[in-house]
Design an enzyme around this catalytic site. Sequence first.
Site, PDB file in Angstrom:
ATOM      1  CD  GLN A 172      -1.465  -0.206   3.804  1.00  0.00           C
ATOM      2  OE1 GLN A 172      -2.698   0.289   3.490  1.00  0.00           O
ATOM      3  NE2 GLN A 172      -1.053  -0.775   4.610  1.00  0.00           N
ATOM      4  CG  HIS A 194      -4.361   0.791  -0.011  1.00  0.00           C
ATOM      5  ND1 HIS A 194      -4.526   2.200   0.335  1.00  0.00           N
ATOM      6  CD2 HIS A 194      -5.190  -0.006   0.480  1.00  0.00           C
ATOM      7  CE1 HIS A 194      -5.160   2.051   1.403  1.00  0.00           C
ATOM      8  NE2 HIS A 194      -5.950   0.817   1.371  1.00  0.00           N
ATOM      9  CG  ASP A 238      -9.584   0.938   0.075  1.00  0.00           C
ATOM     10  OD1 ASP A 238     -10.687   1.374  -0.206  1.00  0.00           O
ATOM     11  OD2 ASP A 238      -9.039   0.571   1.209  1.00  0.00           O
ATOM     12  CD  GLU A 274      -9.957  -2.807   0.399  1.00  0.00           C
ATOM     13  OE1 GLU A 274      -9.973  -2.855   1.855  1.00  0.00           O
ATOM     14  OE2 GLU A 274      -8.723  -3.102  -0.316  1.00  0.00           O
ATOM     15  CG  ASP A 308     -12.230  -2.027   3.954  1.00  0.00           C
ATOM     16  OD1 ASP A 308     -12.378  -2.792   4.994  1.00  0.00           O
ATOM     17  OD2 ASP A 308     -11.525  -1.248   3.655  1.00  0.00           O
ATOM     18  CD  GLN A 330      -8.656  -4.965   4.262  1.00  0.00           C
ATOM     19  OE1 GLN A 330      -7.417  -4.767   5.140  1.00  0.00           O
ATOM     20  NE2 GLN A 330      -9.164  -4.036   3.654  1.00  0.00           N
ATOM     21  CE  LYS A 332      -9.367  -2.505   6.920  1.00  0.00           C
ATOM     22  NZ  LYS A 332      -9.460  -1.062   6.542  1.00  0.00           N
ATOM     23  CB  CYS A 362      -0.460   1.619   7.340  1.00  0.00           C
ATOM     24  SG  CYS A 362      -1.929   2.891   7.882  1.00  0.00           S
TER      25      CYS A 362
END
Length: 415
Positions: A172, A194, A238, A274, A308, A330, A332, A362
């Site tokens: 990403q 990303h 995304d 996404e 997501d 996703q 997460k 991240c």
Amino acid sequence: MKITKVICSKGRTGFFFDDQRAIKGGAKADGSAYIGQPVTEGFKAVRQAGESISVMLVLEDGQIAYGDCAAVQYSGAGGRDPLFLAEDFIPVIEKYVAPTLAGHEITNFRDMCASMEAIQVDGKRLHTAIRYGVSQAILDAVAKSEKKLMCEVIAEEYGLHPEYRQIPIFTQSGDNRYDNSDKMIMKGADVLPHALINNVDTKLGRHGEILLDYVKWLRDRILQLRHSEDYAPVLHIDVYGTIGMAFGVNNYKAMADYIETLVEAARPFKLRIEGPMDAEEREAQMLALKGLTAEVDARGIDVELVADEWCNTLEDIKYFADNKAGHMVQIKTPDLGGINNIAEAVLYCKEKGIGAYQGGTCNETDRSAQVCVNVAMATQPAQILAKPGMGVDEGYMIVYNEMQRILAMLQAKNA
């Protein structure tokens, strides 16, 4: 073997906590900061330093097992638990979690996680970040007590017989979507970039023109920089609901028309989108994504839509997968609480024929990323996120190197 002591330490993550609602509402980037007033509860600024808690389990033979509690970058948004600050939650771990572990025998990963996840404080489950970090430490403790790799513990307890192999790594870029894309291409990332398209005016364009131009640039840049014609990464972008904001959350035809232009611009590379829309509520989000998925499938548009927003927990993931709301989900990782739920989410998606993207944020740590790689190696999702951070190099290194260590150790053990 017993756990003799539980020790906590505060830490930093690889990125920041960002107030997503404030950013969507127009907070402006200023260098690495954002200018504007926070609107989500708990935030003192639109962007503030990410925090973590390391949970260390001292074993009776002197070994130390550990995991890191961490929460996603956009904490408090999309139905997630509130902002996770170390000074608020270390006392919770010490009061409610430590007594259930210290002095107790290490049994097996799944049972210990189930007991930990059953803990309630004032009638509520522990914060997802606590469950995330403590379960990592539990997995490490079981692995150390059994003298196994963490991925071997997962595989054995879930009755899996994986063909251990390298899993595609998704990198990403953050806002630095041009220079960071160059890094990804040169490193040979399997899935990229990303791109963080989280504002209609400055990143998508009112008619999608800014993102379309970026996809064309990215396609050309890969063709220019790649070292081999065999290198054909998946383009995974995304968009944080901005396509729905521009064209209408339930206007499936208009959204599909636009996505089709992105697909054509991405050729010869495959495209994933996404979070095309954000309907601001779980059922509405599922229905909107299900409708758009049906539209692009009926028209034969060669795109994969990725769920997501509002798809946070294991129960959410099953709900979206059961209803074919997206081609990929996703997972997460910090949002699921215990990492036992990550394994179950990957396996459920695979059973339902839905792509399992073992993601995360991240805003994690090196330790949480390493443990997540072990879960992925056992369950074999379609792709795994390079994390933490937005600098590309660091997150890709951590995930890639842990994967290679596991493969080398397994090869040596089986020789």
